[in-house]
Write an enzyme that holds these catalytic residues in place. Structure first.
Site, PDB file in Angstrom:
ATOM      1  CD  GLU A   1      56.272 -21.190 -20.507  1.00  0.00           C
ATOM      2  OE1 GLU A   1      56.894 -21.250 -21.404  1.00  0.00           O
ATOM      3  OE2 GLU A   1      56.182 -20.480 -19.067  1.00  0.00           O
TER       4      GLU A   1
ATOM      5  CD  GLU B   1      56.899 -23.946 -16.572  1.00  0.00           C
ATOM      6  OE1 GLU B   1      58.269 -22.407 -15.939  1.00  0.00           O
ATOM      7  OE2 GLU B   1      55.795 -24.276 -16.431  1.00  0.00           O
TER       8      GLU B   1
HETATM    9  O1  AHR Z   1      61.271 -25.176 -16.231  1.00  0.00           O
HETATM   10  C1  AHR Z   1      61.816 -24.639 -17.690  1.00  0.00           C
HETATM   11  C2  AHR Z   1      60.716 -24.433 -18.517  1.00  0.00           C
HETATM   12  O2  AHR Z   1      60.179 -23.208 -18.381  1.00  0.00           O
HETATM   13  C3  AHR Z   1      59.411 -24.811 -18.366  1.00  0.00           C
HETATM   14  O3  AHR Z   1      59.260 -26.852 -19.410  1.00  0.00           O
HETATM   15  C4  AHR Z   1      58.363 -24.016 -19.886  1.00  0.00           C
HETATM   16  O4  AHR Z   1      57.520 -23.994 -19.405  1.00  0.00           O
HETATM   17  C5  AHR Z   1      58.715 -22.828 -19.146  1.00  0.00           C
HETATM   18  O5  AHR Z   1      59.584 -21.648 -19.927  1.00  0.00           O
END
Ligand code: AHR
Length: 518
Positions: free
Chosen positions: A196, A323
């Protein structure tokens, strides 16, 4: 009194009708095994384990001196449960945590504590570091997906970390690893180049990230010839296409000096930010809101895939949804920064819908990692000291194991509609695949929480006389497993009739079913 009445009314609405209640006209499906599609890469069933809350400490690591049964500090019950899932890879150490991670503090006899600035400001003891993660990966039989620190680190630190993990003992870093107890080279199958970077990973513009990423892709080497290492660049934040464009455009013009094999996409189902939808005690409207949002994954994947096709028509770079999952209101009484949430039958349906989308885009989506594996967000496993439970999401992943590396088989059907509170969703969803042994599998999701559904599937190109598998349904859409009642939501054996080339099966409301044809 009034309050009691309305609570009772809501509770009644939660009760899912029994399967025995007559289903209406069957949903007609046509499967055609003579027209195989792409392989559904087993890596779409990947997991994510961040140093966040009790995702690592307590969830995986209890320490060698713990009374909880463990092997070199790693809890045995969790290892056994994950082995059964055939987890293809685990992404570690983050998440946002990765872009501040100093790997040196987590190796050798003297660990150096740090503060977990991302997640609750708690002490990160670094007792679970590189060697412990690799031990864990070997114990569960998975591949390592290591995310290096592009945010606050340097290419040299990342290069030395991967050298530590992968070089032979001819090399000083390999010798250090050997002194720490592991002379054999580790295998790093996947390397994440930041996380991110558009936000917690450094708030970089797309072009700035591309410049940084190229140096990592150029200078971070894998020294273990037994394990090719794929590199995953940071890609889009949900629907924002700026990173997709910038990274793929750069990739199209890349020289011999650098390359990537994957582009990451992150997208959570929240029902609106900040996450506020309750994980339990929700009504049918919240059920539909969350599933409606999760179905948006289809458009996201299609949109980013179309951009990738423009720069990479041969589909060399995979779209890696590393994610995804439900991000809900934290369990009351828990630390806000630990992202603890219960996991209900709604999560099971949500997981199946996402897996189906990934399977339908198997040509481009060749990897995905649900967030997160244990005790965090949409977890497979919840632990409390020595207790452990398997969530409804775990059961879906387990039921879908036959789809790992199976070949996609087209399945045509009219999904129909399920409408509630002004929200319309497809009533059903399904995917099919043929495994390496030639067995055909069908995964069916009944999204509708009000009615059972009967399916009539024409199984063209399959010689089968019966079908059997497992079905996951629940008494209520918000049914969960607890440490006191760990089997409220658990799969049950199911079988189906095949006659005149048609398979017939009736499934419960809000359920997920996976059957194999024999
Ligand atoms: O999964 C929790 C968080 O969500 C992670 O650390 C991040 O990459 C995302 O914003």
């Amino acid at each position: 009194m009034r309050l009691l009445t309305s609570v009772a009314a809501i509770a009644a609405a939660f009760i899912l009708p029994a399967i025995a209640e007559a289903a209406d006209t069957p949903v007609q499906m046509t499967l055609d095994a003579s027209k195989p599609g792409p392989v559904i890469d087993r890596h779409i069933f990947g997991q994510f384990a961040e140093h966040l809350g009790s995702g690592i400490y307590g969830g995986i690591w209890v320490g060698k001196d713990s009374t909880i049964p463990n092997t070199r500090g790693i809890r045995n019950d969790v290892v056994a449960a994950l082995k059964a899932l055939k987890v293809p890879d685990v992404r570690w150490p983050g998440g946002c945590f990765a872009d501040e991670y100093n790997w040196r503090r987590g190796v050798g006899p003297e660990r150096k504590a740090a503060v977990n600035t991302n997640w609750g400001g708690v002490v990160e003891p670094n007792t679970f570091g590189t060697d412990e993660f690799m031990d864990f990966a070997q114990q569960i039989g998975t591949e390592a997906y290591v995310s290096v620190n592009v945010g606050s680190g340097t290419p040299q630190e990342a290069a030395e970390w991967v050298e530590y993990m992968t070089s032979s003992t001819d090399d000083a870093m390999g010798q250090e690893r050997a002194r720490n107890g592991h002379p054999e080279q580790y295998k790093v199958a996947i390397l994440g180049l930041g996380n991110e970077s558009w936000d917690c990973g450094g708030a970089m513009t797309p072009d700035f990230y591309v410049s940084e990423m190229k140096r990592y892709a150029r200078f971070v080497h894998n020294y273990n010839p037994a394990q090719p290492m794929k590199r995953v660049a940071v890609g889009p934040n949900v629907a924002d296409t700026s990173y997709t464009e910038a990274v793929m455009k750069a990739w199209q013009g890349h020289s011999w000096a650098w390359d990537i094999e994957g582009l990451s996409l992150h997208s959570y189902s929240t029902g609106g930010w900040p996450p506020h939808l309750p994980a339990t005690g929700f009504d049918e409207k919240d059920y539909a809101i969350l599933l409606n949002e999760t179905l948006g994954m289809e458009k996201l994947v299609a949109t980013h895939s179309a951009i990738m096709d423009k720069y990479d028509p041969e589909k060399k770079v995979a779209l890696v949804v590393d994610e995804w999952g439900a991000w809900l209101q934290a369990t009351p009484g828990t630390h806000e920064g630990f992202l603890v949430q219960q996991n209900s039958q709604r999560d099971a349906v949500l997981a199946a819908l996402n897996i189906n989308i990934f399977a339908r885009h198997a040509d481009r989506v060749r990897m995905a990692n649900i967030a997160q594996m244990i005790n965090v967000l949409q977890a497979m496993i919840l632990t409390d000291k020595d207790k452990m439970l398997l969530t409804p999401t775990y059961h879906v992943f387990h039921m879908y194991v036959p789809f790992q590396d199976a070949t996609f088989v087209p399945l045509a059907f009219d999904a129909g509609q399920y409408t509630t509170n002004g929200i319309t969703l497809p009533r059903v969803d399904a995917v099919a695949a043929k495994d390496k042994a030639g067995k055909v599998w069908i995964a069916i999701t009944n999204v509708d929480p009000k009615s059972p559904v009967t399916f009539s599937v024409a199984i063209n190109g399959v010689k089968a006389t019966k079908a059997s598998g497992q079905t996951l349904s629940a008494p209520k859409i918000d049914s969960v497993n607890t440490f006191e009642q760990p089997n409220t939501v658990a799969p049950k054996a199911v079988s189906a009739k095949i006659a005149n080339g048609k398979l017939s099966i009736t499934v419960a409301p809000a359920s997920v079913t996976v059957i194999g044809l024999e």
